[in-house]
Design an enzyme around this catalytic site. Structure first.
Site, PDB file in Angstrom:
ATOM      1  N   SER A 114       0.759  -1.196   0.121  1.00  0.00           N
ATOM      2  CA  SER A 114       0.035  -0.035  -0.086  1.00  0.00           C
ATOM      3  C   SER A 114       0.831   1.186  -0.082  1.00  0.00           C
ATOM      4  CB  SER A 114      -0.916  -0.077   1.102  1.00  0.00           C
ATOM      5  OG  SER A 114      -0.489   0.157   2.344  1.00  0.00           O
ATOM      6  N   ASN A 115       2.024   1.303   0.431  1.00  0.00           N
ATOM      7  CA  ASN A 115       2.814   2.438   0.564  1.00  0.00           C
ATOM      8  C   ASN A 115       3.551   2.435  -0.834  1.00  0.00           C
ATOM      9  OD1 ASN A 115       3.331   3.966   3.196  1.00  0.00           O
ATOM     10  ND2 ASN A 115       3.348   1.895   3.792  1.00  0.00           N
ATOM     11  N   MET A 128      10.397  -6.482   4.935  1.00  0.00           N
ATOM     12  CA  MET A 128      10.584  -6.877   6.439  1.00  0.00           C
ATOM     13  C   MET A 128      11.917  -7.906   6.214  1.00  0.00           C
ATOM     14  SD  MET A 128       8.171  -5.348   7.298  1.00  0.00           S
ATOM     15  CE  MET A 128       7.537  -5.852   9.066  1.00  0.00           C
ATOM     16  N   ARG A 129      12.924  -7.118   6.265  1.00  0.00           N
ATOM     17  CA  ARG A 129      14.318  -7.981   6.576  1.00  0.00           C
ATOM     18  C   ARG A 129      15.148  -6.999   7.316  1.00  0.00           C
ATOM     19  NH1 ARG A 129      15.386 -12.689   4.935  1.00  0.00           N
ATOM     20  NH2 ARG A 129      17.418 -12.242   4.513  1.00  0.00           N
ATOM     21  N   LEU A 161      18.624  -5.767   7.724  1.00  0.00           N
ATOM     22  CA  LEU A 161      19.923  -5.608   6.667  1.00  0.00           C
ATOM     23  C   LEU A 161      21.076  -5.798   7.025  1.00  0.00           C
ATOM     24  CD1 LEU A 161      17.950  -2.555   5.255  1.00  0.00           C
ATOM     25  CD2 LEU A 161      18.089  -4.810   4.026  1.00  0.00           C
ATOM     26  N   HIS A 164       8.414   3.314   8.948  1.00  0.00           N
ATOM     27  CA  HIS A 164       8.160   2.341  10.284  1.00  0.00           C
ATOM     28  C   HIS A 164       6.852   2.922  10.753  1.00  0.00           C
ATOM     29  CE1 HIS A 164       9.314  -0.273  13.308  1.00  0.00           C
ATOM     30  NE2 HIS A 164       9.062   0.557  13.848  1.00  0.00           N
ATOM     31  N   GLU A 205      21.598   0.771  12.810  1.00  0.00           N
ATOM     32  CA  GLU A 205      20.689   0.078  13.798  1.00  0.00           C
ATOM     33  C   GLU A 205      19.442  -0.087  13.295  1.00  0.00           C
ATOM     34  OE1 GLU A 205      19.938   1.184  18.537  1.00  0.00           O
ATOM     35  OE2 GLU A 205      21.508   2.739  17.222  1.00  0.00           O
ATOM     36  N   ASP A 226      15.587   0.301  12.635  1.00  0.00           N
ATOM     37  CA  ASP A 226      14.719   1.284  13.110  1.00  0.00           C
ATOM     38  C   ASP A 226      15.436   2.628  13.672  1.00  0.00           C
ATOM     39  OD1 ASP A 226      12.650  -0.437  11.524  1.00  0.00           O
ATOM     40  OD2 ASP A 226      12.042  -1.349  13.419  1.00  0.00           O
TER      41      ASP A 226
HETATM   42  C1  GAR Z   1       3.812  -0.599   6.894  1.00  0.00           C
HETATM   43  O1  GAR Z   1       2.787  -0.397   7.906  1.00  0.00           O
HETATM   44  C2  GAR Z   1       5.252  -0.284   7.106  1.00  0.00           C
HETATM   45  O2  GAR Z   1       5.256   0.979   7.994  1.00  0.00           O
HETATM   46  C3  GAR Z   1       5.701  -1.280   7.923  1.00  0.00           C
HETATM   47  O3  GAR Z   1       5.115  -2.326   7.005  1.00  0.00           O
HETATM   48  C4  GAR Z   1       3.733  -2.233   6.583  1.00  0.00           C
HETATM   49  C5  GAR Z   1       4.069  -2.378   5.113  1.00  0.00           C
HETATM   50  O4  GAR Z   1       2.358  -2.069   4.349  1.00  0.00           O
HETATM   51  N1  GAR Z   1       6.943  -1.302   7.840  1.00  0.00           N
HETATM   52  C6  GAR Z   1       7.793  -1.953   9.005  1.00  0.00           C
HETATM   53  O5  GAR Z   1       7.242  -2.521   9.909  1.00  0.00           O
HETATM   54  C7  GAR Z   1       9.366  -2.017   8.746  1.00  0.00           C
HETATM   55  N2  GAR Z   1       9.702  -2.119   9.971  1.00  0.00           N
HETATM   56  P1  GAR Z   1       2.458  -2.048   2.997  1.00  0.00           P
HETATM   57  O6  GAR Z   1       2.968  -3.100   2.202  1.00  0.00           O
HETATM   58  O7  GAR Z   1       0.895  -1.803   2.839  1.00  0.00           O
HETATM   59  O8  GAR Z   1       3.094  -0.869   2.444  1.00  0.00           O
END
Ligand code: GAR
Length: 197
Positions: free
Chosen positions: A17-18, A98-99, A101, A117, A151, A153
Site C-alpha cells: 500500500s505504501n 521486512m528484512r 539488512l 516504520h 541500527e 529502525d
Molecule cells: C507498513 O505499515 C510499514 O510501515 C511497515 O510495514 C507495513 C507495510 O505495508 N514497515 C515496517 O514495519 C518496517 N519495520 P504495505 O506493504 O501495505 O506498504
C-alpha cells in the site's frame, strides 16, 4: 536537453500500500517531468507479495528475489545489491520490506536508503508496533520516515505523522489509521528529498 531521470528502486515484502501511494504521487505530481525521477523497479523478497501484482499492473519493472533460496543473510543481501544496482538508483525505498539488512548493505546505500516504520520512532522499533502501543496505553501513535543507518529502525527522521489512539482501538484499527498517515508522509518525504538534491 532535459536532465537524465533519477531512478528510484522500491523494496517490498507485502501488501504494497505504501508502494501504491508512492506510485500515485509519482504519477499525479509528475515526478518525471518535475523532479526528474521515476520509480524504476520494484523488488520483493516474497513471491506472494500482493504489492508485486500491483507494480506489474502499473507496468513497472518487477523482480522477485526469494531470500529462502540463499544460504545466508549476507548472500541474499549481496544478490539484492546486484539487482538493485542494475538500475543505478538515486534512491532506494524500503516500503514494508521486512528484512534485517546487513551493515554492508546499509553502508553501500548510505545517504540514499529510506525506510517507513509504523511508530513514532524512537518508540517501538521492531515488530508488533500497534499492539505494543496499545498495551503501553499510548494516546497517540503514528509513523516515521527515516534515513536508514546500521541500527534497526533508527536514523535521522525525515517525516513523522501522529494519529490519535481511540479507546476501543484494536491493533488492526490502529494500524489502518496509521497506514493512512503513512500514505501521506512517505510520498511527501520522498518528494522533499528529491527537491533538495
Ligand atoms: C507498513 O505499515 C510499514 O510501515 C511497515 O510495514 C507495513 C507495510 O505495508 N514497515 C515496517 O514495519 C518496517 N519495520 P504495505 O506493504 O501495505 O506498504
Amino acid at each position: 536537453m532535459s536532465a537524465p531521470l533519477r531512478n528510484i528502486v522500491v523494496l517490498i515484502s507485502g501488501a504494497g500500500s505504501n508502494l501504491q501511494a508512492l506510485m500515485r504521487a509519482a504519477q499525479q505530481e509528475q515526478w518525471e517531468q518535475r523532479l526528474q525521477a521515476r520509480i524504476a523497479a520494484v523488488v520483493s523478497n516474497r513471491s506472494d507479495a500482493p504489492g508485486l501484482a500491483l507494480a506489474r499492473t502499473a507496468g513497472l519493472a518487477c523482480e522477485l528475489l526469494d531470500h529462502t533460496e540463499y544460504p545466508s543473510r549476507h548472500a541474499f543481501d549481496a544478490a539484492l545489491m546486484t539487482r538493485i544496482d542494475a538500475h543505478q538508483p538515486t534512491l532506494v525505498l524500503l516500503a514494508g520490506f521486512m528484512r534485517i539488512l546487513t551493515p554492508e548493505f546499509v553502508r553501500h546505500y548510505e545517504g540514499r536508503l529510506i525506510n517507513i516504520h509504523p511508530s513514532l520512532l524512537p518508540a517501538f522499533t521492531g515488530l508488533h508496533t500497534h499492539r505494543r502501543a496499545l498495551e503501553a496505553g499510548c494516546k497517540v501513535a503514528g509513523a516515521t520516515v527515516h534515513r536508514v543507518t546500521a541500527e534497526l529502525d533508527h536514523g535521522p527522521i525525515l517525516a513523522q505523522a501522529a494519529v490519535p489512539v481511540m479507546p476501543d482501538d484494536s491493533p488492526e484499527t490502529l494500524a489502518a489509521r496509521v497506514r493512512a498517515a503513512e500514505h501521506q508522509i512517505y510520498p511527501q518525504a520522498v518528494r522533499e528529498w528529491l527537491q533538495t538534491r
